[in-house]
Structures are given as structure tokens and as C-alpha cells.
Write a protein that holds these residues in place. Structure first.
Motif, short mmCIF file in Angstrom:
data_model
loop_
_atom_site.label_atom_id
_atom_site.label_comp_id
_atom_site.label_asym_id
_atom_site.label_seq_id
_atom_site.Cartn_x
_atom_site.Cartn_y
_atom_site.Cartn_z
N GLY A 113 56.65 46.72 5.57
CA GLY A 113 55.41 47.15 4.93
C GLY A 113 54.40 46.03 4.88
N GLN A 114 54.73 44.91 5.51
CA GLN A 114 53.84 43.75 5.51
C GLN A 114 54.14 42.94 6.78
OE1 GLN A 114 56.54 42.10 2.10
NE2 GLN A 114 55.23 40.45 2.75
N PRO A 115 53.23 42.08 7.20
CA PRO A 115 53.50 41.25 8.38
C PRO A 115 54.78 40.45 8.18
CG PRO A 115 51.19 41.09 7.77
CD PRO A 115 51.88 41.84 6.65
N THR A 116 55.62 40.46 9.18
CA THR A 116 56.95 39.85 9.05
C THR A 116 57.32 39.04 10.29
OG1 THR A 116 57.66 41.73 7.67
CG2 THR A 116 59.40 40.37 8.62
N VAL A 117 57.84 37.84 10.03
CA VAL A 117 58.40 37.00 11.09
C VAL A 117 59.92 37.14 11.03
CG1 VAL A 117 58.79 34.60 11.80
CG2 VAL A 117 56.51 35.34 11.08
N ILE A 118 60.53 37.37 12.19
CA ILE A 118 61.98 37.57 12.25
C ILE A 118 62.60 36.38 12.98
CG2 ILE A 118 63.80 39.11 13.12
CD1 ILE A 118 60.54 40.70 13.11
N VAL A 119 63.29 35.53 12.22
CA VAL A 119 63.81 34.28 12.78
C VAL A 119 65.24 34.49 13.29
CG1 VAL A 119 64.41 31.88 12.27
CG2 VAL A 119 62.38 32.92 11.22
N LEU A 120 65.47 34.13 14.55
CA LEU A 120 66.80 34.24 15.14
C LEU A 120 67.39 32.85 15.32
CD1 LEU A 120 65.93 36.84 17.91
CD2 LEU A 120 67.04 37.29 15.71
N GLY A 121 68.72 32.76 15.27
CA GLY A 121 69.37 31.46 15.37
C GLY A 121 69.69 31.03 16.78
N HIS A 122 70.11 29.79 16.88
CA HIS A 122 70.60 29.23 18.15
C HIS A 122 71.85 30.00 18.56
CE1 HIS A 122 72.82 26.32 20.63
NE2 HIS A 122 71.61 25.84 20.95
N GLU A 123 72.03 30.21 19.85
CA GLU A 123 73.14 31.04 20.34
C GLU A 123 74.52 30.50 19.95
OE1 GLU A 123 70.28 30.95 22.25
OE2 GLU A 123 70.36 32.52 23.79
N SER A 124 74.64 29.22 19.73
CA SER A 124 75.98 28.74 19.33
C SER A 124 76.01 28.16 17.92
CB SER A 124 76.54 27.73 20.34
OG SER A 124 75.73 26.60 20.37
N THR A 125 74.89 27.70 17.41
CA THR A 125 74.96 27.04 16.08
C THR A 125 74.19 27.80 14.99
OG1 THR A 125 73.10 25.65 16.74
CG2 THR A 125 75.30 24.73 17.04
N GLY A 126 73.55 28.89 15.34
CA GLY A 126 72.85 29.68 14.33
C GLY A 126 71.52 29.07 13.89
N ILE A 127 71.02 29.53 12.75
CA ILE A 127 69.74 29.01 12.20
C ILE A 127 70.01 27.66 11.53
CG2 ILE A 127 67.84 29.41 10.58
CD1 ILE A 127 68.29 32.41 10.87
N PRO A 128 69.29 26.59 11.92
CA PRO A 128 69.55 25.28 11.29
C PRO A 128 69.26 25.28 9.79
CG PRO A 128 67.86 25.11 13.04
CD PRO A 128 68.23 26.56 12.92
N GLY A 129 69.98 24.40 9.07
CA GLY A 129 69.87 24.35 7.61
C GLY A 129 68.46 24.19 7.10
N GLU A 130 67.66 23.31 7.75
CA GLU A 130 66.30 23.07 7.24
C GLU A 130 65.41 24.31 7.40
OE1 GLU A 130 67.58 21.53 9.89
OE2 GLU A 130 66.07 20.92 11.35
N ALA A 131 65.75 25.16 8.38
CA ALA A 131 64.98 26.40 8.56
C ALA A 131 65.44 27.47 7.57
CB ALA A 131 65.13 26.91 10.00
N LEU A 132 66.72 27.45 7.20
CA LEU A 132 67.22 28.42 6.20
C LEU A 132 66.43 28.28 4.90
CD1 LEU A 132 71.11 28.14 6.66
CD2 LEU A 132 69.65 30.05 7.36
N ASP A 133 66.02 27.05 4.58
CA ASP A 133 65.27 26.80 3.34
C ASP A 133 63.89 27.46 3.36
OD1 ASP A 133 67.36 25.29 2.44
OD2 ASP A 133 66.49 23.37 3.05
#
Ligand SMILES: C[S@@+](CC[C@H](N)C(=O)[O-])C[C@H]1O[C@@H](n2cnc3c(N)ncnc32)[C@H](O)[C@@H]1O
Length: 167
Positions: A113-133
Motif C-alpha cells: 500500500g506504499q512504495p516498497t524496496v524488497i531486499v534480497l540476500g547474497h546467494e550463499s551468505t544471505g543479507i549482511p548484518g549491517e543491512a539487516l539493521d
């Protein structure tokens, strides 16, 4: 099942707009730590299908991989970004797609219902910790099989379809 007629390419072209719809601007899928070019091509086709954009870093191999994977006549829109700086500047809702505790299950994810960015992780290590924040929320796609995770392009496509309200 008789009587079902599969739509031909000619039917599909006639039913769609003469000019391809441009990115609707409300959904941006962000494979910010890509590893395999084929997954970027797959995601780009989903972006085209749902009217989303893609944000991707200009790593040396990415432009060529996107061009190779882009089998569309008019490609979906692509933003070239510096991952962490771009993510930190976002004013839109930032939704991570990850296997995470306290995540929203895909079935419970409403249409955006609002503009949304969809963040995907690295294929083997996932979303890095600093991005999770920097995420506002995380969505997880439940799995009952023996695999640890889905292919990143499949995961991104499922979430894009849900947010676009097409499923
Ligand atoms: C192959 S998975 C990464 C592997 C896993 N995170 C790890 O560290 O072993 C690549 C990306 O696909 C997405 N993904 C795959 N399966 C998912 C699922 N079931 N739910 C949510 N996201 C998923 C996430 O963005 C994840 O970071």
C-alpha cells in the motif's frame, strides 16, 4: 480439461497495451549482493511482469549478465546503486526477504500500500548484518522440504507477486 485453449503469443500481444507499461514505481527489488547472472535475468522478467524496478550494484560483470538475461523487447527499469549507501538513504518501506526469526510469513504479507524496496540476500551468505539493521520488516517464505533455502530469484519473484497483488 478439454476446451482449454492456451493463449498464443499473438493473443497475448493483442490483449496487452500497445506500449509496454513502464515501471509503476512503487516496487523496487534489490538483489544488492548478486552472485549469479542468471538469477538477475530471471528477476528482471518478474519485474517486467509486475511493473517493478530493480536496484543492483554496477559490479563489472553485472551489466553484461543483465543484458544477456534480459530476453524482453523493452527491459524493465534498472537503477545502478552503491548498496549500503543507497539502502541507508531510502525513504520507502524497506522489506527484507530472508529466513529470519519474527519474520512475516509470505501468506500474511498484504499487497503493497506504499512504495516498497524488497531486499534480497547474497546467494550463499544471505543479507549482511549491517543491512539487516536498515530493514523495516522481514518476510519469510515457509518451506517444508529438505533444502535450506529457495533460489534467490524464486524467493524474490514470490514476494514481488504478493506485493503487487497478483496472487
Ligand atoms: C540461497 S539464499 C541464502 C542462503 C542462506 N541465507 C544462508 O545464509 O545459507 C539467498 C537469498 O534468497 C532469499 N531466500 C531464499 N529462501 C528464502 C525463504 N524461504 N524465505 C525468505 N527468503 C529466502 C533470501 O533473500 C536469501 O538471502
Amino acid at each position: 480439461m478439454s476446451g482449454i485453449r492456451v493463449r498464443t503469443r499473438k493473443d497475448l500481444r493483442a490483449q496487452r497495451r500497445r506500449r509496454p507499461p513502464r515501471c509503476l514505481g512503487h516496487l523496487t527489488v534489490a538483489p544488492l549482493w548478486p552472485m549469479h547472472g542468471a538469477n538477475l535475468g530471471t528477476l528482471l522478467r518478474t519485474c517486467d511482469a509486475v511493473g517493478a524496478c530493480m536496484a543492483v550494484p554496477r559490479l563489472p560483470w553485472v551489466p553484461e549478465a543483465l543484458a544477456r538475461g534480459n530476453t524482453l523487447r523493452n527491459g524493465a527499469c534498472v537503477h545502478w546503486v552503491r548498496p549500503m549507501a543507497w539502502l541507508a538513504e531510502r525513504q520507502e518501506r524497506v522489506l527484507g526477504v530472508e529466513l529470519a526469526e519474527e519474520a512475516i510469513r509470505l501468506a500474511d504479507l498484504p499487497m503493497a500500500g506504499q512504495p516498497t524496496v524488497i531486499v534480497l540476500g547474497h546467494e550463499s551468505t544471505g543479507i549482511p548484518g549491517e543491512a539487516l539493521d536498515l530493514l523495516d520488516a522481514v518476510v519469510e517464505i515457509p518451506m517444508i522440504g529438505t533444502g535450506a533455502s529457495l533460489n534467490v530469484a524464486v524467493a524474490g519473484s514470490l514476494v514481488l507477486y504478493k506485493l503487487a497483488g497478483f496472487t
